[in-house]
Each structure stands twice: as structure tokens, then as C-alpha cells.
Design an enzyme around this catalytic site. Structure first.
Site, mmCIF file in Angstrom:
data_model
loop_
_atom_site.group_PDB
_atom_site.id
_atom_site.type_symbol
_atom_site.label_atom_id
_atom_site.label_comp_id
_atom_site.label_asym_id
_atom_site.label_seq_id
_atom_site.Cartn_x
_atom_site.Cartn_y
_atom_site.Cartn_z
ATOM 1 N N TYR A 1 1.266 -1.075 -0.022
ATOM 2 C CA TYR A 1 -0.044 -0.170 -0.366
ATOM 3 C C TYR A 1 0.962 0.980 0.024
ATOM 4 O O TYR A 1 0.381 2.533 -0.161
ATOM 5 C CB TYR A 1 -1.291 0.154 1.314
ATOM 6 C CG TYR A 1 -2.155 -1.200 1.458
ATOM 7 C CD1 TYR A 1 -2.615 -0.943 0.416
ATOM 8 C CD2 TYR A 1 -1.856 -1.833 2.128
ATOM 9 C CE1 TYR A 1 -3.289 -2.334 0.141
ATOM 10 C CE2 TYR A 1 -2.940 -3.284 1.539
ATOM 11 C CZ TYR A 1 -3.556 -3.149 0.757
ATOM 12 O OH TYR A 1 -4.494 -4.009 1.460
ATOM 13 N N HIS B 1 -4.468 5.619 -1.317
ATOM 14 C CA HIS B 1 -5.076 6.036 0.359
ATOM 15 C C HIS B 1 -3.946 6.600 1.510
ATOM 16 O O HIS B 1 -3.666 6.452 2.146
ATOM 17 C CB HIS B 1 -6.292 4.501 1.017
ATOM 18 C CG HIS B 1 -6.773 5.308 1.628
ATOM 19 N ND1 HIS B 1 -7.642 6.416 0.944
ATOM 20 C CD2 HIS B 1 -7.521 4.376 1.907
ATOM 21 C CE1 HIS B 1 -8.328 5.570 2.167
ATOM 22 N NE2 HIS B 1 -8.835 4.214 2.727
ATOM 23 N N TYR C 1 -5.216 -0.302 10.008
ATOM 24 C CA TYR C 1 -5.892 -0.122 8.329
ATOM 25 C C TYR C 1 -6.946 0.700 8.420
ATOM 26 O O TYR C 1 -7.311 1.695 9.280
ATOM 27 C CB TYR C 1 -6.996 -0.901 7.600
ATOM 28 C CG TYR C 1 -5.877 -2.225 6.799
ATOM 29 C CD1 TYR C 1 -5.249 -2.216 6.358
ATOM 30 C CD2 TYR C 1 -5.654 -3.532 7.795
ATOM 31 C CE1 TYR C 1 -4.422 -3.041 5.550
ATOM 32 C CE2 TYR C 1 -4.795 -4.529 6.614
ATOM 33 C CZ TYR C 1 -4.054 -4.843 5.955
ATOM 34 O OH TYR C 1 -3.474 -4.791 5.811
ATOM 35 N N ASN D 1 -9.727 2.209 8.345
ATOM 36 C CA ASN D 1 -11.605 2.351 8.724
ATOM 37 C C ASN D 1 -10.771 2.347 10.741
ATOM 38 O O ASN D 1 -11.506 2.603 10.871
ATOM 39 C CB ASN D 1 -12.122 1.356 8.402
ATOM 40 C CG ASN D 1 -12.320 1.953 6.709
ATOM 41 O OD1 ASN D 1 -11.873 2.510 5.851
ATOM 42 N ND2 ASN D 1 -13.077 0.239 6.081
#
Length: 188
Positions: free
Chosen positions: A14, A19, A60, A62
Site C-alpha cells: 500500500y 490512500h 487499516y 477504517n
């Protein structure tokens, strides 16, 4: 004490996704100040410096509010002394802006933060990641920046890092007036 936290997802897969603009900004601040995130606690990594903490959640996106709430509680940092850097779909790549309060605009990391603190009183630096073009939002935010986009992202991250550092030591309105004027107009 201020807390500068970048939102993103942990893991190399990632690292350069849209993001992870918040993580990339924290990396840039660390580089500028020659600081490394050398502590792990509360499911995140951080460094305590002179008057501020730099941090990244190891959860993560969230769930990132859990880490921010834990570290802020431990160090007795009020929401108004938290600076959150994160990706924003409503800005083009190369744009960024400082904001105080407001809604989450659907950003799950910000939603969790607001829920944990029962407040939206923290400062935000929103980093433009471009407008979604025909794919799901999830797929788009988890996609990598192109090489050309990354050149522009690097430029804006320099300014984002300077703005975040400036927010530690200066009045928010002063920093907003300078930074927002200089950065919201830039588009690829």
C-alpha cells in the site's frame, strides 16, 4: 504537545497508493526533520519530538481513529491539538488544503476519528489524490500513483510537510491563509 498523524494502510503493498497520502506526508516530515518513527505502542508507530509527536497507525484506514484516540489520550492531547493528514478525492493531484472541523465527506478514517473523539475539532490537511475515473472508490484509492502523478505528489508533500510543521508553532489561521492560497490552485 501537538500530534501530527498521517492516515494510510500499513504494508509495502500500500506504500504508494493514493490512500496512503497521509503516510507519505509523515515520511516527508521525518525526512525533513531527520526523525525516525522509533516507538511502537497503541497499534501504531511514532516519534516524540520537541513539542509534537509524529505518528502513523499500524491499523487499516477504517480503524485508524482507535490509534489516534489512544495516543492522544495517553499524552493528554486535545482534539484541537491534533493535525491529521489524509487523502481527499475532491481535490486534484497537486492540490492540498488545511481545514478545521467539518464533515468526514465519506472518508472512513476521518469518520472513525470523529466517532472516537465525539468531535471534529481537529486540524486537517487534505491531500488531493485525483477524481475517481470509472472504477469503484475502493479500487481507486488503493491504486498506485502513476510516475507522472508521483512527481506532482512529491512536490505537494514538500509543502504539506512544511504546513504541518508550521501548524505546530504558528496560529492556524496564519498557516491556513498562506498554505491554502498557495496550494489549492495547483492542478496537473
Amino acid at each position: 504537545m501537538k500530534l501530527i498523524v498521517g492516515l494510510g494502510n500499513p504494508g509495502n503493498e500500500y506504500r504508494f497508493t493514493r490512500h496512503n497520502a497521509g503516510f507519505l506526508a509523515i515520511d516527508k516530515i521525518c525526512e525533513k526533520l531527520n526523525i525516525s518513527l522509533n516507538k511502537e505502542k497503541f497499534n501504531g508507530e511514532f516519534a516524540v519530538s520537541d513539542g509534537f509527536i509524529l505518528a502513523k497507525p499500524l491499523t487499516y484506514m477504517n480503524k485508524s481513529g482507535d490509534f489516534v484516540y489512544s495516543i492522544a489520550s495517553f499524552y493528554k492531547i486535545n482534539p484541537s491539538d491534533i493535525i491529521v493528514i489524509y487523502d481527499d478525492l475532491s481535490f486534484s493531484i497537486g492540490q492540498a488544503a488545511i481545514k478545521i472541523g467539518g464533515s468526514s465527506a465519506g472518508h472512513k478514517g476521518i469518520e472513525r476519528l470523529m466517532s472516537k473523539f465525539s468531535s471534529n475539532d481537529f486540524k486537517r490537511i487534505r491531500v488531493g489524490i485525483g477524481v475517481n475515473s470509472g472504477t469503484t472508490i475502493k479500487d481507486y484509492v488503493l491504486s498506485l500513483f502513476t510516475k507522472d502523478e508521483m512527481i506532482v505528489v512529491e512536490e505537494v508533500l514538500e509543502k504539506v510537510a512544511d504546513a504541518a510543521i508550521s501548524l505546530v508553532y504558528n496560529d492556524v489561521n496564519f498557516v491556513m491563509n498562506k498554505f491554502n492560497t498557495d496550494n489549492k490552485k495547483r492542478v496537473i
